[in-house]
Scaffold this motif. Structure first.
Motif, PDB file in Angstrom:
ATOM      1  N   ILE A  28       2.591  -2.067   8.494  1.00 17.59           N
ATOM      2  CA  ILE A  28       3.915  -1.498   8.778  1.00 17.59           C
ATOM      3  C   ILE A  28       4.895  -1.923   7.693  1.00 17.59           C
ATOM      4  O   ILE A  28       5.640  -1.109   7.144  1.00 17.59           O
ATOM      5  CB  ILE A  28       4.441  -1.981  10.146  1.00 17.59           C
ATOM      6  N   VAL A  29       4.892  -3.206   7.398  1.00 17.01           N
ATOM      7  CA  VAL A  29       5.835  -3.750   6.426  1.00 17.01           C
ATOM      8  C   VAL A  29       5.611  -3.129   5.048  1.00 17.01           C
ATOM      9  O   VAL A  29       6.548  -2.647   4.407  1.00 17.01           O
ATOM     10  CB  VAL A  29       5.702  -5.286   6.363  1.00 17.01           C
ATOM     11  N   GLU A  30       4.360  -3.135   4.592  1.00 17.25           N
ATOM     12  CA  GLU A  30       4.068  -2.657   3.240  1.00 17.25           C
ATOM     13  C   GLU A  30       4.369  -1.166   3.106  1.00 17.25           C
ATOM     14  O   GLU A  30       4.938  -0.714   2.112  1.00 17.25           O
ATOM     15  CB  GLU A  30       2.603  -2.933   2.899  1.00 17.25           C
ATOM     16  N   GLU A  31       4.004  -0.402   4.132  1.00 16.60           N
ATOM     17  CA  GLU A  31       4.238   1.032   4.089  1.00 16.60           C
ATOM     18  C   GLU A  31       5.731   1.346   4.158  1.00 16.60           C
ATOM     19  O   GLU A  31       6.217   2.269   3.490  1.00 16.60           O
ATOM     20  CB  GLU A  31       3.495   1.725   5.236  1.00 16.60           C
ATOM     21  N   ALA A  32       6.476   0.581   4.930  1.00 19.46           N
ATOM     22  CA  ALA A  32       7.921   0.804   5.017  1.00 19.46           C
ATOM     23  C   ALA A  32       8.582   0.580   3.666  1.00 19.46           C
ATOM     24  O   ALA A  32       9.482   1.329   3.264  1.00 19.46           O
ATOM     25  CB  ALA A  32       8.530  -0.121   6.068  1.00 19.46           C
ATOM     26  N   ILE A  33       8.138  -0.445   2.962  1.00 16.13           N
ATOM     27  CA  ILE A  33       8.730  -0.760   1.664  1.00 16.13           C
ATOM     28  C   ILE A  33       8.408   0.351   0.658  1.00 16.13           C
ATOM     29  O   ILE A  33       9.268   0.773  -0.117  1.00 16.13           O
ATOM     30  CB  ILE A  33       8.235  -2.137   1.180  1.00 16.13           C
ATOM     31  N   ARG A  34       7.161   0.856   0.675  1.00 12.59           N
ATOM     32  CA  ARG A  34       6.792   1.980  -0.206  1.00 12.59           C
ATOM     33  C   ARG A  34       7.552   3.235   0.161  1.00 12.59           C
ATOM     34  O   ARG A  34       8.163   3.897  -0.682  1.00 12.59           O
ATOM     35  CB  ARG A  34       5.286   2.267  -0.110  1.00 12.59           C
ATOM     36  N   TRP A  35       7.500   3.582   1.425  1.00 11.95           N
ATOM     37  CA  TRP A  35       8.030   4.845   1.946  1.00 11.95           C
ATOM     38  C   TRP A  35       9.538   4.937   1.741  1.00 11.95           C
ATOM     39  O   TRP A  35      10.081   6.000   1.464  1.00 11.95           O
ATOM     40  CB  TRP A  35       7.670   4.920   3.421  1.00 11.95           C
ATOM     41  N   PRO A  37      -5.791   1.217  -0.051  1.00  8.43           N
ATOM     42  CA  PRO A  37      -4.829   0.225  -0.557  1.00  8.43           C
ATOM     43  C   PRO A  37      -3.420   0.804  -0.594  1.00  8.43           C
ATOM     44  O   PRO A  37      -3.246   2.015  -0.489  1.00  8.43           O
ATOM     45  CB  PRO A  37      -5.350  -0.069  -1.958  1.00  8.43           C
ATOM     46  N   ASN A  38      -2.458  -0.086  -0.753  1.00  4.69           N
ATOM     47  CA  ASN A  38      -1.064   0.346  -0.815  1.00  4.69           C
ATOM     48  C   ASN A  38      -0.387  -0.406  -1.964  1.00  4.69           C
ATOM     49  O   ASN A  38       0.451  -1.280  -1.752  1.00  4.69           O
ATOM     50  CB  ASN A  38      -0.360   0.086   0.509  1.00  4.69           C
ATOM     51  N   ARG A  39      -0.781  -0.063  -3.168  1.00  7.58           N
ATOM     52  CA  ARG A  39      -0.307  -0.774  -4.366  1.00  7.58           C
ATOM     53  C   ARG A  39       0.996  -0.120  -4.853  1.00  7.58           C
ATOM     54  O   ARG A  39       1.050   0.462  -5.935  1.00  7.58           O
ATOM     55  CB  ARG A  39      -1.401  -0.720  -5.436  1.00  7.58           C
ATOM     56  N   HIS A  40       2.018  -0.207  -4.033  1.00  4.45           N
ATOM     57  CA  HIS A  40       3.266   0.466  -4.351  1.00  4.45           C
ATOM     58  C   HIS A  40       4.049  -0.301  -5.421  1.00  4.45           C
ATOM     59  O   HIS A  40       3.705  -1.438  -5.783  1.00  4.45           O
ATOM     60  CB  HIS A  40       4.121   0.628  -3.095  1.00  4.45           C
ATOM     61  N   LEU A  41       5.124   0.344  -5.892  1.00  4.83           N
ATOM     62  CA  LEU A  41       5.948  -0.242  -6.944  1.00  4.83           C
ATOM     63  C   LEU A  41       7.350  -0.588  -6.462  1.00  4.83           C
ATOM     64  O   LEU A  41       8.253  -0.787  -7.276  1.00  4.83           O
ATOM     65  CB  LEU A  41       6.038   0.738  -8.120  1.00  4.83           C
ATOM     66  N   ALA A  42       7.529  -0.652  -5.162  1.00  3.79           N
ATOM     67  CA  ALA A  42       8.878  -0.902  -4.635  1.00  3.79           C
ATOM     68  C   ALA A  42       9.409  -2.284  -5.009  1.00  3.79           C
ATOM     69  O   ALA A  42      10.630  -2.496  -5.029  1.00  3.79           O
ATOM     70  CB  ALA A  42       8.892  -0.723  -3.121  1.00  3.79           C
ATOM     71  N   GLN A  73      -1.641   8.627  -6.634  1.00  6.31           N
ATOM     72  CA  GLN A  73      -1.835   7.235  -6.228  1.00  6.31           C
ATOM     73  C   GLN A  73      -1.884   7.086  -4.708  1.00  6.31           C
ATOM     74  O   GLN A  73      -2.610   6.229  -4.189  1.00  6.31           O
ATOM     75  CB  GLN A  73      -0.701   6.372  -6.788  1.00  6.31           C
ATOM     76  N   PHE A  74      -1.113   7.921  -3.991  1.00  3.69           N
ATOM     77  CA  PHE A  74      -0.994   7.795  -2.531  1.00  3.69           C
ATOM     78  C   PHE A  74      -1.328   9.131  -1.867  1.00  3.69           C
ATOM     79  O   PHE A  74      -0.605  10.114  -2.069  1.00  3.69           O
ATOM     80  CB  PHE A  74       0.422   7.367  -2.138  1.00  3.69           C
TER      81      PHE A  74
END
Length: 436
Positions: free
Chosen positions: A310-317, A371-376, A358-359
């Motif tokens: 939840i946390v990682e996806e929220a930061i990306r999204w 994976p969720n290798r976002h750039l946020a 990437q996503f």
């Protein structure tokens, strides 16, 4: 193949990229970025009226990642690290005596200065050190959810941003800095003036159409107030140091010398403001996503192993820090496009974090995305110093929220901030019921 032609955007599309109102109209902006990644991934943005300096807009994930990691070719310091119109930049240079940066901080330094300043507090923000704060943050999360319950009307309707997303990370970061609770509202006000300068609801100015110079003047006033406040705090922490980040900064030395007043003020400001507003935006984004998707809300409520997701996806999204600017130190190329020495570039994190290369299905909020290798948080030497803190406080808060809330839905239309730099929701009306 390296292109010699300049793929300039139309005046209309270029205006959309720099218009704060575009970032409040999220889906339309994402549509534009989708087109740009496919057709002009490295595009020249120019103002027909010369109101801002031309720059290269970079929208593909791989290109943004490369620039973020190559801190020798792409510099932070020579020009502003945040997009601004010329009249705003001229005002900053007049105020600072020639510097393009209103605040001197970690985000404006390059090597060899940057690593020296980053090391001063880096250990403090590492997971091993943060573990000792989990109980305190847990107590703050519980108190925050209690306040959410108290703030709701008889139908369980409340604005999640004002009740939770704004005050909670503020409480956490002020504890870390050693700022007394009675001063937190002042810090919130100044943060909103700094990062909400383009939005009349956040900048507290009641001005719907401020000029670039007026916005910069507003931000400069907030910086001056921050500086005055932390000057007094520095004196206190030097006389009576405690176990907090403010004491570390106040008593720090670089190359055997204490930090000068401008650099010290910048350090405090970046911790106080960036450590609050960005986490606030991600927290609100996660709650909106769960309110929009009852099935996903039920799934994460039942399976807490998804909390980190939840946390990682929220930061990306959400991508709260929506862009940074870089300056080319030498002739180079990005995405097959020639870039000249001293060219200004915008690396757009909203575009990169919604890159389907990437996503998969990037507009969908998926707590199980892996994976969720976002750039946020950025990447390379300038990756966000407080990323572990942000993850920890969000995970603790949502664990408490999922314990207490049984059902969740939107109770009105969420509203986004008008901002090209730090963005996110400024209002999120929700309706909930409590677990029995």
């Amino acid at each position: 193949m390296v292109a010699d032609t300049i793929p300039a955007l139309s005046p209309e599309m270029g205006a959309q990229v720099v218009d704060p109102r575009s970032y409040a109209e999220w889906d339309g902006l994402l549509d534009t970025f989708d087109w740009l990644r496919d057709n002009r991934p490295v595009a020249r943005v120019m103002a027909p009226d010369d109101s801002f300096d031309p720059f290269w807009l970079v929208t593909r994930y791989d290109d943004v990642m490369r620039i973020s990691k190559d801190n020798k070719t792409f510099l932070n310091n020579p020009r502003s690290v945040v997009f601004s119109a010329r009249e705003g930049l001229d005002f900053v240079e007049n105020v600072t005596g020639g510097s393009p940066h209103l605040v001197a901080s970690l985000v404006t330094f390059d090597a060899p200065v940057h690593p020296k300043y980053r090391r001063l507090t880096q250990d403090w923000f590492m997971p091993k050190n943060l573990q000792k704060m989990e109980a305190e943050i847990g107590a703050l999360a519980k108190t925050t959810v209690d306040r959410l319950v108290d703030a709701a009307d008889n139908d369980g309707v409340v604005d999640f941003v004002s009740a939770v997303a704004a005050p909670y990370p503020l409480h956490v970061i002020m504890q870390i800095l050693g700022v007394p609770e009675e001063d937190e509202q002042r810090m919130l006000f100044l943060t909103q003036q700094m990062f909400g300068g383009q939005d009349e609801d956040l900048n507290k100015s009641n001005m719907a159409n401020m000029t670039a110079e007026q916005i910069t003047q507003l931000v400069a006033g907030a910086v001056a107030d921050f500086t005055a406040y932390f000057s007094k705090l520095t004196a206190e922490k030097r006389a009576h140091p405690t176990d907090d980040v403010a004491s570390v900064i106040a008593n720090a030395t670089v190359d055997g010398e204490p930090l000068n007043d401008r650099d010290m003020a910048g350090y405090y400001i970046i911790v106080a403001s960036a450590g609050h507003d960005t986490t606030s935006a991600s927290t609100a984004g996660a709650m909106m996503a769960l309110a929009q998707d009852p099935e996903q809300f039920a799934r994460v409520k039942a399976d807490r192993s998804l909390l980190s997701g939840i946390v990682e996806e929220a930061i990306r999204w959400t991508s709260p820090v929506q862009h940074f600017m870089r300056t080319a130190a030498e002739d180079t190329e990005i995405g097959g496009q020639k870039i000249a020495k001293d060219d200004w570039l915008m690396i757009n994190y909203v575009a990169a974090n919604h890159d389907p290369a990437q996503f998969e299905n990037p507009r969908k909020f998926d707590a199980a995305r892996s994976p969720n290798r976002h750039l946020a948080f950025g990447a390379g030497a300038h990756q966000c110093l407080g990323l572990h803190m942000a993850r920890l406080e969000m995970r603790i808060l949502f664990n408490e929220l999922l314990d207490r809330i049984e059902t969740l839905e939107l109770a009105g239309e969420p509203k986004r901030a008008k901002s090209t730099f730090v963005g996110g929701l400024k209002s999120l009306p929700i309706r909930y019921s409590l677990s029995k």
